[in-house]
Scaffold this motif. Sequence first.
Motif, PDB file in Angstrom:
ATOM      1  N   ALA C  26       0.838  -1.201   0.000  1.00 35.24           N
ATOM      2  CA  ALA C  26       0.000   0.000   0.000  1.00 35.24           C
ATOM      3  C   ALA C  26       0.872   1.250   0.000  1.00 35.24           C
ATOM      4  O   ALA C  26       1.937   1.278   0.605  1.00 35.24           O
ATOM      5  N   ARG C  27       0.397   2.260  -0.700  1.00 38.20           N
ATOM      6  CA  ARG C  27       1.065   3.559  -0.673  1.00 38.20           C
ATOM      7  C   ARG C  27       0.047   4.612  -0.286  1.00 38.20           C
ATOM      8  O   ARG C  27      -1.056   4.650  -0.848  1.00 38.20           O
ATOM      9  N   VAL C  28       0.433   5.448   0.664  1.00 34.61           N
ATOM     10  CA  VAL C  28      -0.452   6.515   1.099  1.00 34.61           C
ATOM     11  C   VAL C  28      -0.367   7.669   0.112  1.00 34.61           C
ATOM     12  O   VAL C  28       0.728   8.132  -0.231  1.00 34.61           O
ATOM     13  N   LEU C  29      -1.525   8.106  -0.360  1.00 32.22           N
ATOM     14  CA  LEU C  29      -1.590   9.241  -1.290  1.00 32.22           C
ATOM     15  C   LEU C  29      -2.169  10.431  -0.552  1.00 32.22           C
ATOM     16  O   LEU C  29      -3.331  10.437  -0.168  1.00 32.22           O
ATOM     17  N   ASN C  30      -1.303  11.446  -0.372  1.00 26.12           N
ATOM     18  CA  ASN C  30      -1.787  12.683   0.243  1.00 26.12           C
ATOM     19  C   ASN C  30      -1.770  13.756  -0.847  1.00 26.12           C
ATOM     20  O   ASN C  30      -2.613  13.715  -1.735  1.00 26.12           O
ATOM     21  N   GLY C  31      -0.777  14.619  -0.882  1.00 32.80           N
ATOM     22  CA  GLY C  31      -0.709  15.603  -1.968  1.00 32.80           C
ATOM     23  C   GLY C  31      -0.299  14.975  -3.279  1.00 32.80           C
ATOM     24  O   GLY C  31      -0.620  15.467  -4.351  1.00 32.80           O
ATOM     25  N   GLY C  32       0.440  13.883  -3.195  1.00 29.99           N
ATOM     26  CA  GLY C  32       0.792  13.117  -4.391  1.00 29.99           C
ATOM     27  C   GLY C  32       1.954  13.662  -5.192  1.00 29.99           C
ATOM     28  O   GLY C  32       2.332  13.080  -6.201  1.00 29.99           O
ATOM     29  N   THR C  33       2.542  14.770  -4.748  1.00 36.56           N
ATOM     30  CA  THR C  33       3.575  15.395  -5.590  1.00 36.56           C
ATOM     31  C   THR C  33       4.871  14.584  -5.625  1.00 36.56           C
ATOM     32  O   THR C  33       5.699  14.794  -6.499  1.00 36.56           O
ATOM     33  N   ASP C  34       5.034  13.688  -4.703  1.00 36.94           N
ATOM     34  CA  ASP C  34       6.191  12.789  -4.751  1.00 36.94           C
ATOM     35  C   ASP C  34       5.767  11.407  -5.243  1.00 36.94           C
ATOM     36  O   ASP C  34       6.357  10.846  -6.154  1.00 36.94           O
ATOM     37  N   MET C  42       7.294   4.260 -12.573  1.00 33.12           N
ATOM     38  CA  MET C  42       7.307   2.863 -12.138  1.00 33.12           C
ATOM     39  C   MET C  42       8.463   2.584 -11.167  1.00 33.12           C
ATOM     40  O   MET C  42       8.962   1.469 -11.067  1.00 33.12           O
ATOM     41  N   GLN C  43       8.871   3.621 -10.450  1.00 31.67           N
ATOM     42  CA  GLN C  43       9.859   3.411  -9.385  1.00 31.67           C
ATOM     43  C   GLN C  43       9.170   2.824  -8.158  1.00 31.67           C
ATOM     44  O   GLN C  43       9.826   2.211  -7.312  1.00 31.67           O
ATOM     45  N   VAL C  44       7.868   3.028  -8.060  1.00 31.87           N
ATOM     46  CA  VAL C  44       7.060   2.300  -7.074  1.00 31.87           C
ATOM     47  C   VAL C  44       5.920   1.634  -7.845  1.00 31.87           C
ATOM     48  O   VAL C  44       5.394   2.205  -8.796  1.00 31.87           O
ATOM     49  N   THR C  45       5.594   0.415  -7.464  1.00 25.59           N
ATOM     50  CA  THR C  45       4.506  -0.311  -8.132  1.00 25.59           C
ATOM     51  C   THR C  45       3.548  -0.825  -7.063  1.00 25.59           C
ATOM     52  O   THR C  45       3.546  -2.000  -6.717  1.00 25.59           O
ATOM     53  N   PRO C  46       2.760   0.095  -6.513  1.00 24.06           N
ATOM     54  CA  PRO C  46       1.872  -0.290  -5.401  1.00 24.06           C
ATOM     55  C   PRO C  46       0.745  -1.221  -5.858  1.00 24.06           C
ATOM     56  O   PRO C  46       0.340  -1.191  -7.023  1.00 24.06           O
ATOM     57  N   GLU C  47       0.244  -2.015  -4.910  1.00 25.66           N
ATOM     58  CA  GLU C  47      -0.976  -2.787  -5.168  1.00 25.66           C
ATOM     59  C   GLU C  47      -2.196  -1.945  -4.819  1.00 25.66           C
ATOM     60  O   GLU C  47      -3.267  -2.119  -5.383  1.00 25.66           O
ATOM     61  N   ALA C  48      -2.005  -1.072  -3.836  1.00 25.96           N
ATOM     62  CA  ALA C  48      -3.113  -0.192  -3.447  1.00 25.96           C
ATOM     63  C   ALA C  48      -2.599   1.217  -3.228  1.00 25.96           C
ATOM     64  O   ALA C  48      -1.544   1.411  -2.633  1.00 25.96           O
ATOM     65  N   ILE C  49      -3.374   2.175  -3.736  1.00 25.30           N
ATOM     66  CA  ILE C  49      -3.111   3.578  -3.442  1.00 25.30           C
ATOM     67  C   ILE C  49      -4.205   4.028  -2.494  1.00 25.30           C
ATOM     68  O   ILE C  49      -5.394   3.939  -2.819  1.00 25.30           O
ATOM     69  N   VAL C  50      -3.783   4.461  -1.314  1.00 27.51           N
ATOM     70  CA  VAL C  50      -4.757   4.827  -0.284  1.00 27.51           C
ATOM     71  C   VAL C  50      -4.792   6.353  -0.180  1.00 27.51           C
ATOM     72  O   VAL C  50      -3.881   6.977   0.375  1.00 27.51           O
ATOM     73  N   ASP C  51      -5.827   6.915  -0.745  1.00 26.31           N
ATOM     74  CA  ASP C  51      -5.999   8.373  -0.777  1.00 26.31           C
ATOM     75  C   ASP C  51      -6.622   8.798   0.547  1.00 26.31           C
ATOM     76  O   ASP C  51      -7.767   8.446   0.850  1.00 26.31           O
ATOM     77  N   ALA C 154      16.555   6.322   7.186  1.00 22.76           N
ATOM     78  CA  ALA C 154      17.381   6.193   5.980  1.00 22.76           C
ATOM     79  C   ALA C 154      16.667   6.964   4.878  1.00 22.76           C
ATOM     80  O   ALA C 154      15.507   7.354   5.063  1.00 22.76           O
ATOM     81  N   PRO C 155      17.321   7.160   3.736  1.00 19.14           N
ATOM     82  CA  PRO C 155      16.609   7.832   2.652  1.00 19.14           C
ATOM     83  C   PRO C 155      15.307   7.100   2.330  1.00 19.14           C
ATOM     84  O   PRO C 155      15.309   5.893   2.099  1.00 19.14           O
ATOM     85  N   GLY C 156      14.188   7.806   2.367  1.00 19.60           N
ATOM     86  CA  GLY C 156      12.900   7.197   2.066  1.00 19.60           C
ATOM     87  C   GLY C 156      12.326   6.347   3.181  1.00 19.60           C
ATOM     88  O   GLY C 156      11.273   5.733   3.023  1.00 19.60           O
ATOM     89  N   LYS C 157      12.987   6.291   4.316  1.00 15.00           N
ATOM     90  CA  LYS C 157      12.535   5.391   5.379  1.00 15.00           C
ATOM     91  C   LYS C 157      12.416   6.136   6.711  1.00 15.00           C
ATOM     92  O   LYS C 157      13.326   6.822   7.138  1.00 15.00           O
TER      93      LYS C 157
END
Lengths: 157, 753, 289
Positions: C26-34, C42-51, C154-157
């Motif tokens: 899952a990836r959390v979608l807030n403003g989405g600019t990143d 396709m640097q991330v390939t989520p199964e779910a986008i959680v807006d 870490a970067p991204g973490k």
Amino acid sequence: MAGQLIPITLTVNGTTCRSEVPPHLTLLEFLRDTLNLTGSKRCCGEGECGACTAIMNGEAVNTCLILAAEADGSDLITVEGLSAMPYGARLQQTFLDQGAVQCGFCTPGMVVAAQYLLMNNPDPTPDEIREGLSGNLCRCTGYARIVEAVMGAAGDE
Amino acid sequence: MSNADAHSGITHSGIIGRPINRVGGPERVDGTYRYVGDIKIPNVLHTRLVHLDCGRARIHSVDTSAALQMPGVRAILSGKELPASVKRFGPANRDRPILAIDETTFHGEPVAIVAADTVWAAAQGAAAVVVDYQELPGIYTVEDALAPGAALVQDPALRPNSAYKETNILNEWKFGWGAVDSAEADLVVENDYTFPMMTQFAIEPFTYAVEPTSDGITVYSAIQHPNYLQRVIAEFLDMPLSRVRVIAPDPGGAFGGKQHAKFEPLLAYLALRIGRPLRLELTLEESFQAARRTSAQAHIRTGFQRNGTLVFQDVEINYLIGAYEDIAGRLVAKGSYAGGGGPYRIPNVRILARGVFSNTVPSTAMRGFGLPQMNWPVECQIDEAARELGIDPVELRMKNLPEYGEVFMPQDPPADGRWAETLRKGADAIGWGKPLPPGRGRGISMGLKLGPTTGASYAIVRLHGDGSATVLAGTSDMGQGARTVYTQIAAHELGLSPQRIMVVMGDTQGVPFDLQTSASRSAVFMGNAVLRACRDVARQVQELAAEHYKADAVIVEPGTVEVGGQRKTFDQVMTDRFSKVKGEVIGSGSARAEYDETHPLNGRPAFYEVTCTAVEIEVDKETGVMVFHKLVTVADVGRALNSQHVAMQDDGGAIQGLGHTVMEQYFMDDRGRVRNLGALDYRIPTTMDTPRELISLHVENGDGPGPYGAKGAAEGGILAVSPAVAAAVCAATGAMIRELPLTPQRIWEALHT
Amino acid sequence: MSALHYARPESLADAIAILEQYGPGARVLNGGTDLMVRFQKMQVTPEAIVDIKRVRDMSDAIVWDGDSVTIGARVVMTRLIRDERIRRRYPALVDAASTVGSIQIRNRATLAGNICNASPAADTVPPLLVHGATVQLVGSSGSRETPLDGFFLAPGKTARAPDELLVSITIPPHRSPYGAAFGRLTRRHGVDLASINMACAIDAERAVTFAFGAVGPTPITVKDTSGALADHTVSDAQRDAALQALIARTSPISDVRASAAYRSAMLLVIGRRVLAQAQQRRADFDARE
């Protein structure tokens, strides 16, 4: 397997649109491919060039970084609806008169960004215009005439 | 070409030179202009390319089985499956395969293409293609390429007749005159300079579509040279030209990057193979992997007398080109030939230029065509000498500029402009010699580019029964305003308002041949063709008036005929003549420059494009950050057909030049991968990076070969920015930097390390 | 590959349930600019986008409690920049937020998102760090509050668990006089990612805190214990020595944006400027209030 389709309703340039969109579809793709509003352009896909700029609920946004599904319920103005906006027609004319249009590919995003700028600051300085348009890349004009064009369209409506 | 007809009749209508608004502008400000990517083609499949994340690789196998199972994926083609009968293509040498076959030769060379119902499905399919490959060491720099025993970038079999086929050298060009070795100089300045690998970065990414038709094939491409593409496709497919239709909507920026075919042959092949129309939109990242400008390294020795007189120029320049030739042969030759001396009188010149293959993104034309790379060292040398000799840089340049009509390159036309006027105008506009606040510096530079040495432009003008006119001209209007100046020429010659004229371009099925849209040629070559077509129309209208009114008819001024003592506009003649049985008048015109085997470039330039750039900048010495206060360009344009359009071109050229001067460059890692693909880390100027004052001026003496004395414009503005800025940085900080771009980091390094 | 799912929960419980269901997919979608940039590349390939923009408890409000402020997860940069009280109290944060992307980006990008993306170069993070901000998280096992210092791994973490949502950011009150400033270095004047960035705060007790970005895998917070940095009577050499002692804790690398050497040198140059501005703002603090 049929993929997910998300029902959306939004207002684009004053017209209500209903559609069902797949999850991956961007607002830019929806505008261009579904609604055939091809004035918004695709270039960088990362919010750097501003060619896809539209005004969403009163704020300028990069439509390439928004999912069509996210736009459900929103009120959108694209370049196709610009002439009905307070500064729209004036900006379009000053862009032409000042020679601020060359290839024109950045122009739709640029005039929409300029419209947003003037909505928020009707009497900007050249520096404020440069700041306000710094999210819109142009490779043809060198920008000076664009700044002049926005200056020319500024002031109370 | 003959100029006799081109110089007359300028003043009557007042439309020549007038800054009328860009023709095609309204549909650009309201978003309705249909660029190639905005055209909908029924039944089209969307495609996506598959490429590898390394500079060079041997392809063992391409497994498409999983990808073919993905929803919406209709077809996949890999280079491995290509029949041997599929030809290679290229604008000069046909050395490029439509897909990498056994080896990828640069970062981004596609190994396969996936066609699917949607862009998303094609992308998913492309991600599911499994390529088994072995990464190979590659050649990424001039030093690597020229090292003894270096691996060959290109298979010698691809250029069997080249003397250099067993090396990484495309070709070596030796130009010059006089005797450099015996020339005596009081001062010899000797330095190395580098010019970065950079890209055109049109805001419109490369986009193509191909549609097989019952009688041939239609190719949609935002190409600068539709007729060139038509020929490439016809030869690739073994079809007659008449069966290949190229539809070329106005490019959304091109700058040389869209001159030649890239993925049109691949799409054409696959579309015919599967019988479906195909469409390909590159991402911006892929566009960066499709075209770039050649980088260059120059070693240069320049000799001066103590009084500043130039004695000799001795330059060796290596242009790093990509893995395929593209147009590099022409670019290296033309760029180095004219650039070696610049717009100066130099009695002894020796130029050695090489095009050097590498496993990098294919290099192609870009505004200035090899000249910015050469003008950078040449002009910096003059400033260096000025500093060493204690002579003002403007005066030193003045001293060495040829007079009007003076031969300064022995095999070329004499100086065709008053170039001292150009330099003086630039110096005055920047306030040369006036005091400056601390931290600021000024710099000034000249530049010269040869105009086109070849040309073949044909135009048709149809004067309709209602007195309106359609101009058919095969130039691509990529923002330079060709459509506008042809409208002005036709309006003037036919006595019509611009609103009654339509210029049609970009469709090889109906529009006559134009060699290419490049080398600042279009105002001169196609401009003359349009002008002659209009005069052909005028001659016919004159005949037709005499016949219709049964009286003697003479053209008294453009667009007006005197018949039987009465003045009639063309409009009146046409409506009178074609009131009952309809009809129209069709005129044609052409302009050509023929091949000349006696000239080093096989053709003498039609004109010189001479420019002056002057800047005032400020440097924060602690950080190296630079601010541009003012930038002035001056262009000798002979005659400005549209004064605003000329200034627009110089504005744009100057800011592009500012880009490669201070920020633009590819960063490549040791595996040949470009690390800054896309707009996040490849920086181009924004609104906030431009000079606070940008002033574009021009010099008009009516001395060009184009309509009404015009010369070409549009490339000059980019030529002289880098040396002017480097001189200004040196004036502001004392640091002379010979490696572009002059980033804050590089300026800081020059001052602190 | 399973088909992508778009979810738009309206309650925190539903949002967390979806995050639990999909785990790292899952990836959390807030403003989405990143996220949208990486999704399209396709640097991330989520199964779910959680807006999460319709989750009721994810606030788009800026709430003051005395001199402490809590910024909801949905507050975008533009909203933050336009807030008069934030402008008065936290000019360093406003300066930082004003440099995030273009105006189009700032109209979508959230402060919460800038934190959760955990870019080493995130511009709003250094001022939040020097202000001693905390973040509030809610997950399946309840809610917690944690200091931002230490949140980046870490970067991204970050320390955010896959089933947790960052719901708000709190900046604690600061006794006057207090002054803070933000600075950065970029490759061009218009919209750019920072080659380095930093914030500096000087509190009532003259303690000086710096936070540096883009000079290590995570932003880093350092405190001056020498006392030299708050005292503007010390010599330039003493001040530089104290700054260098802080800079020594960074670990810049060379990349496409800058070399390690240039970054190191610029830490000192920008550090001096940011320090001077923080001192000035501290001196002006009472006047502003």
